[in-house]
Design a protein around this motif. Sequence first.
Motif, PDB file in Angstrom:
ATOM      1  N   HIS A  26      -5.278  -8.341   0.040  1.00 29.07           N
ATOM      2  CA  HIS A  26      -4.926  -8.810   1.386  1.00 29.07           C
ATOM      3  C   HIS A  26      -6.127  -8.583   2.306  1.00 29.07           C
ATOM      4  O   HIS A  26      -7.139  -8.017   1.891  1.00 29.07           O
ATOM      5  N   HIS A  81      -9.439  -7.363   0.210  1.00 33.07           N
ATOM      6  CA  HIS A  81      -9.578  -6.150  -0.603  1.00 33.07           C
ATOM      7  C   HIS A  81      -8.314  -5.882  -1.405  1.00 33.07           C
ATOM      8  O   HIS A  81      -7.208  -6.132  -0.954  1.00 33.07           O
ATOM      9  N   ASP A 107      -7.070   7.353   3.528  1.00 32.73           N
ATOM     10  CA  ASP A 107      -7.310   6.111   4.254  1.00 32.73           C
ATOM     11  C   ASP A 107      -7.514   6.445   5.718  1.00 32.73           C
ATOM     12  O   ASP A 107      -6.727   7.201   6.294  1.00 32.73           O
ATOM     13  N   ARG A 142       0.879  -1.164   0.000  1.00 34.18           N
ATOM     14  CA  ARG A 142       0.000   0.000   0.000  1.00 34.18           C
ATOM     15  C   ARG A 142       0.920   1.220   0.000  1.00 34.18           C
ATOM     16  O   ARG A 142       1.662   1.428   0.955  1.00 34.18           O
ATOM     17  N   TYR A 175      -5.554   6.107  12.746  1.00 38.75           N
ATOM     18  CA  TYR A 175      -4.523   6.224  11.713  1.00 38.75           C
ATOM     19  C   TYR A 175      -5.149   6.902  10.506  1.00 38.75           C
ATOM     20  O   TYR A 175      -6.315   6.642  10.177  1.00 38.75           O
TER      21      TYR A 175
HETATM   22  O1  GTQ Z   1      -5.488  -0.266   1.805  1.00 39.73           O
HETATM   23  O2  GTQ Z   1      -5.388  -2.073   2.975  1.00 39.73           O
HETATM   24  O3  GTQ Z   1      -3.323   3.191   4.600  1.00 39.73           O
HETATM   25  O4  GTQ Z   1      -3.712  -2.218   4.932  1.00 39.73           O
HETATM   26  C1  GTQ Z   1      -2.761   1.191   5.707  1.00 39.73           C
HETATM   27  C2  GTQ Z   1      -2.870  -0.191   5.785  1.00 39.73           C
HETATM   28  C3  GTQ Z   1      -4.153   1.176   3.759  1.00 39.73           C
HETATM   29  C4  GTQ Z   1      -5.106  -0.890   2.807  1.00 39.73           C
HETATM   30  C5  GTQ Z   1      -3.405   1.843   4.686  1.00 39.73           C
HETATM   31  C6  GTQ Z   1      -3.623  -0.885   4.853  1.00 39.73           C
HETATM   32  C7  GTQ Z   1      -4.275  -0.192   3.832  1.00 39.73           C
END
Ligand code: GTQ
Length: 348
Positions: free
Chosen positions: A105, A146, A160, A69, A90
């Motif tokens: 994942h 996803h 995110d 990511r 986060y």
């Molecule tokens: O898109 O699955 O910003 O697993 C941090 C960990 C996004 C994601 C993030 C993650 C993802």
Amino acid sequence: MSDAGLLERRRKFYDEIAPDNLAPLWEVLRGLVTPEPRPQAVPAFWRYEAIRPHVLRSGELITAKEAERRVLILENPAYRGQSKITNSLYAGLQLIMPGEVAPVHRHAQTALRFIVEGEGAYTAVEGEKTLMRPGDFVITPSWTWHDHGNESDRPMVWLDGLDIPIVQLFDASFAETHLPGADAQPLARPEGDALARYGAGLLPVDWHPQAPASPVFNYPYARTREALERLGRSGDLDACHGIKLRYVNPASGDYAMPTMATFMQLLPRGFRGQRYRSTDGSVYSVVEGRGRTQVGEQVFDWGPRDLFVVPSWYPHRHEAAEDAVLFSFSDRAVQQKLGLWREARGNG
Ligand code: GTQ
């Protein structure tokens, strides 16, 4: 005995008990059980135009696939190196360049995506793809497979939000990558299936929820915007929030995700909000319009795509120079379930 003598005997006592992993509560009690919240997090602001070049540059230095990511974390200045924007949340900006894939994942952490820039990249969740547009709110519930991809010809950037620090608090993290060789998961349903099935004010007759998260995983901006627009016309404004709606799980009426609450609000042109505070620190992403938010002693002048964080219990007030739309998320969903959440208006 002199005060100095007593203090010295106490210090000696603390040294004596230390090897047995014991410590005196009375030395720390006031810092542990505070009369009101004392967040370590501080208010912070990210102007999108200023950080956008850094986000795009990350695209020249690592592929989405190698990074898994490719995200620049929005770190609270009080938590540098700790990958968090508040004590419990986060946030980051994820970049997918045209033709790239962020491989499939799943993890215990719940994620939300709020689309900031670009159009036409997708997230696939548990066998269904959804194309994303600016202002769309997309969820990837805990332990759902996803992957993300960009089949458009422009970079795509989204915010995110994850409950990483909450999962960390409980030491409950699990994660898996898919079988080697497959970056994208197999698709089982056509695009739009979940929204039609669960998000039209209807539910399949014999369906019962199996997970706490919403079965709808993309809440398109077009619908949200229309709802806000209609309510804005009726003129029934909250003195602090303007028109503020929360995203819901249509099967339960609860928030869309069990750990993170998400909101969208409209501040009509000329709105001058009253002071407000609550125990959930909030991360804001500006969708439309210009305005300012006073947080404690600071003032953030914001426009489209800017981001800011209001820590727990900081008094704040919003003003809008133009019709403005703000997305926000917080840990209110958890706090309310635990009976901890509080708010105060005006000078409370
Ligand atoms: O898109 O699955 O910003 O697993 C941090 C960990 C996004 C994601 C993030 C993650 C993802």
